[in-house]
Design a protein around this motif. Structure first.
Motif, PDB file in Angstrom:
ATOM      1  N   LYS A   6       8.116 -47.548   4.479  1.00 37.91           N
ATOM      2  CA  LYS A   6       9.181 -46.791   5.128  1.00 37.91           C
ATOM      3  C   LYS A   6       8.618 -45.397   5.396  1.00 37.91           C
ATOM      4  N   ASP A   8       9.577 -41.454   6.415  1.00 43.00           N
ATOM      5  CA  ASP A   8      10.576 -40.410   6.616  1.00 43.00           C
ATOM      6  C   ASP A   8      10.164 -39.504   7.772  1.00 43.00           C
ATOM      7  N   LYS A  85      13.684 -41.521  -6.346  1.00 44.76           N
ATOM      8  CA  LYS A  85      13.543 -40.574  -5.226  1.00 44.76           C
ATOM      9  C   LYS A  85      12.514 -39.553  -5.690  1.00 44.76           C
ATOM     10  N   SER A  94       7.703 -42.136   2.131  1.00 40.27           N
ATOM     11  CA  SER A  94       9.125 -41.832   2.055  1.00 40.27           C
ATOM     12  C   SER A  94       9.449 -41.385   0.637  1.00 40.27           C
ATOM     13  N   ASP A  96      12.189 -42.299  -0.708  1.00 43.33           N
ATOM     14  CA  ASP A  96      12.956 -43.452  -1.188  1.00 43.33           C
ATOM     15  C   ASP A  96      11.948 -44.493  -1.672  1.00 43.33           C
ATOM     16  N   SER A 111       6.841 -47.464  -1.102  1.00 45.32           N
ATOM     17  CA  SER A 111       8.089 -47.269  -0.348  1.00 45.32           C
ATOM     18  C   SER A 111       8.193 -48.312   0.761  1.00 45.32           C
TER      19      SER A 111
END
Length: 134
Positions: A6, A8, A85, A94, A96, A111
């Motif tokens: 992922k 960001d 996080k 990311s 996350d 991630s």
């Protein structure tokens, strides 16, 4: 099965700034011939990290690709997975993330874009790992 990282938006902006500093400034300064090698290498590594970070569940191993670096973790040695996080360094693009504890308290962060599918793929090979959801 392959799971891309992922990404960001702020991390993408940071990678663009780094790429500009590594490649754009030496060219714009006019002095780029003498100082081009180090920024070029850093720029290429930055691009590899952005486009080649992902995770592959392959047989009994989790293969982590982080730019030019690849390493394997035996899935049966994964003890726990925590949803976290964190902006700190790891094989993730990311905040996350999933924190994976394996092999006598070694820790890595990943991630995957599809966290649920990634977790299911891991649990197929190691149903005994502990999963701590937020």
């Amino acid at each position: 099965m392959y799971f891309p990282s992922k990404k960001d938006g702020w991390m993408g902006f940071l990678h663009l700034v780094i790429l500009f500093l590594c490649l754009g400034l030496p060219i714009l300064s006019g002095e780029w011939v003498g100082i081009f090698v180090v920024p070029l290498v850093l720029g290429v590594v930055n691009l590899l990290i952005w486009f080649r970070t992902g995770y592959r569940v392959k047989g009994e191993a989790l293969v982590v690709h982080y730019g030019p670096i690849t390493f394997k973790v035996p899935i049966h040695k994964i003890e726990r997975v925590d949803f976290i996080k964190s902006p700190f360094v790891g094989a993730a693009l990311s905040v996350d993330r999933m924190g994976i504890t394996h092999s006598a308290s070694k820790f890595l962060t990943v991630s995957p874009k599809d966290q649920h599918g990634f977790l299911q793929a891991l649990k197929e090979s190691n149903p005994h790992m502990v999963v701590n959801r937020p």
